[in-house]
Design a protein around this motif. Structure first.
Motif, PDB file in Angstrom:
ATOM      1  N   GLU A   1      -5.934 -14.304   5.557  1.00 54.64           N
ATOM      2  CA  GLU A   1      -6.415 -13.409   6.611  1.00 54.64           C
ATOM      3  C   GLU A   1      -7.703 -12.715   6.190  1.00 54.64           C
ATOM      4  O   GLU A   1      -8.640 -12.600   6.974  1.00 54.64           O
ATOM      5  CB  GLU A   1      -5.350 -12.378   6.990  1.00 54.64           C
ATOM      6  CG  GLU A   1      -4.297 -12.915   7.923  1.00 54.64           C
ATOM      7  CD  GLU A   1      -4.881 -13.479   9.209  1.00 54.64           C
ATOM      8  OE1 GLU A   1      -5.727 -12.827   9.857  1.00 54.64           O
ATOM      9  OE2 GLU A   1      -4.486 -14.600   9.573  1.00 54.64           O
ATOM     10  N   ASN A   2      -7.744 -12.238   4.973  1.00 57.08           N
ATOM     11  CA  ASN A   2      -8.959 -11.615   4.455  1.00 57.08           C
ATOM     12  C   ASN A   2     -10.111 -12.627   4.454  1.00 57.08           C
ATOM     13  O   ASN A   2     -11.229 -12.318   4.869  1.00 57.08           O
ATOM     14  CB  ASN A   2      -8.712 -11.076   3.043  1.00 57.08           C
ATOM     15  CG  ASN A   2      -9.935 -10.428   2.461  1.00 57.08           C
ATOM     16  OD1 ASN A   2     -10.606  -9.634   3.104  1.00 57.08           O
ATOM     17  ND2 ASN A   2     -10.233 -10.777   1.226  1.00 57.08           N
TER      18      ASN A   2
ATOM     19  N   THR B   1     -11.860 -13.457   7.909  1.00 63.17           N
ATOM     20  CA  THR B   1     -12.862 -12.502   8.387  1.00 63.17           C
ATOM     21  C   THR B   1     -14.256 -12.984   7.989  1.00 63.17           C
ATOM     22  O   THR B   1     -15.191 -12.970   8.797  1.00 63.17           O
ATOM     23  CB  THR B   1     -12.598 -11.106   7.780  1.00 63.17           C
ATOM     24  OG1 THR B   1     -11.294 -10.694   8.162  1.00 63.17           O
ATOM     25  CG2 THR B   1     -13.627 -10.100   8.240  1.00 63.17           C
ATOM     26  N   HIS B   2     -14.400 -13.424   6.771  1.00 65.10           N
ATOM     27  CA  HIS B   2     -15.685 -13.915   6.277  1.00 65.10           C
ATOM     28  C   HIS B   2     -16.048 -15.257   6.913  1.00 65.10           C
ATOM     29  O   HIS B   2     -17.209 -15.503   7.232  1.00 65.10           O
ATOM     30  CB  HIS B   2     -15.669 -14.029   4.758  1.00 65.10           C
ATOM     31  CG  HIS B   2     -15.407 -12.721   4.084  1.00 65.10           C
ATOM     32  ND1 HIS B   2     -16.327 -11.705   4.046  1.00 65.10           N
ATOM     33  CD2 HIS B   2     -14.302 -12.260   3.447  1.00 65.10           C
ATOM     34  CE1 HIS B   2     -15.817 -10.664   3.397  1.00 65.10           C
ATOM     35  NE2 HIS B   2     -14.592 -10.972   3.035  1.00 65.10           N
TER      36      HIS B   2
ATOM     37  N   ARG C   1     -17.510 -14.842  10.348  1.00 65.25           N
ATOM     38  CA  ARG C   1     -18.911 -14.405  10.267  1.00 65.25           C
ATOM     39  C   ARG C   1     -19.824 -15.612  10.068  1.00 65.25           C
ATOM     40  O   ARG C   1     -20.846 -15.754  10.741  1.00 65.25           O
ATOM     41  CB  ARG C   1     -19.056 -13.416   9.120  1.00 65.25           C
ATOM     42  CG  ARG C   1     -20.447 -12.928   8.904  1.00 65.25           C
ATOM     43  CD  ARG C   1     -20.436 -11.840   7.818  1.00 65.25           C
ATOM     44  NE  ARG C   1     -21.759 -11.683   7.318  1.00 65.25           N
ATOM     45  CZ  ARG C   1     -22.092 -11.760   6.046  1.00 65.25           C
ATOM     46  NH1 ARG C   1     -21.178 -11.982   5.137  1.00 65.25           N
ATOM     47  NH2 ARG C   1     -23.327 -11.610   5.668  1.00 65.25           N
TER      48      ARG C   1
END
Length: 171
Positions: free
Chosen positions: A89-90, A93-94, A97
Motif C-alpha cells: 500500500e505504501n 502511493t509512489h 505518482r
C-alpha cells in the motif's frame, strides 16, 4: 511545489515493487480462490480486446484502472499477510505518482491488460512460479514504459547525455 524523480528513485521503486508484488502473486496462487482470479483473467482479456480497437475514452481508462485496483485488492486479500499488504500500500502511493507522470498510451494499456490476464490466470491455476514470472515481466514492461514516457528524447540521446530527472506538479 515541484518534486524531482531521478533514475535511482525509479530503479529503487521498481526493485522493491518487483519483490513485493511477485511474492504477493505467489501467495495468492497458493491461497486464493481460483474462481475469483479466473474471472479477473476474463475481465482483463476483454479489456485487452477493447484496447485493440479504436480510441478509448478517459472514462474507459479510469474504469480499467479501477479494475486493476480491484485485482490488487483481491491479491492483497488472498496473500493473507497484513505486513506484505501494508508494504505494498505504501509503495502504491509512489507508483500512482509515476503513473500520472508517464500518462498512458492505448498500446501500453493493451499490453498491460494482456499481462494482467496472464497473472490472473496463473494465480487461478495455482501456478506460483508463473504468477511471479508474469508479474516480473509486467513490472519490467511498466518501468520501460515509464522511462520512455517521461523522457521520450532519451531514446535519441547518446548515452551520458540523457536527462536524469523528471518533475511533477502535485495535483
Amino acid at each position: 511545489m515541484v518534486t524531482q524523480v531521478d533514475d535511482r528513485d525509479v530503479r529503487s521503486l521498481f526493485e522493491l515493487r518487483s519483490c513485493l508484488e511477485a511474492q504477493a502473486a505467489q501467495l495468492a496462487a497458493l491461497r486464493g480462490d481460483p474462481a475469483v482470479f479466473a474471472a479477473f483473467g476474463d475481465d482483463f482479456t476483454q479489456w485487452r480486446d477493447l484496447f485493440r480497437g479504436p480510441a478509448v475514452s478517459d472514462g474507459q481508462v479510469r474504469d480499467y484502472f479501477a479494475l486493476i485496483r480491484r485485482f490488487d485488492e483481491a491479491v492483497d486479500e488472498a496473500t493473507d499477510n497484513s505486513f506484505l499488504v501494508d508494504a505494498m500500500e505504501n509503495l502504491r502511493t509512489h507508483v500512482a505518482r509515476l503513473r500520472r507522470m508517464a500518462g498512458h498510451s492505448q498500446r501500453r494499456l493493451e499490453a498491460s491488460a494482456s499481462e494482467h490476464s496472464l497473472i490472473a490466470r496463473a494465480i487461478s491455476r495455482r501456478d506460483a512460479a508463473l504468477s511471479a514470472h508474469a508479474t516480473h515481466v509486467h513490472l519490467n514492461n511498466s518501468v520501460e514504459h515509464f522511462r520512455q514516457s517521461w523522457r521520450p528524447a532519451e531514446t535519441d540521446a547518446p548515452e551520458g547525455q540523457r536527462p536524469t530527472t523528471a518533475t511533477e506538479k502535485p495535483r
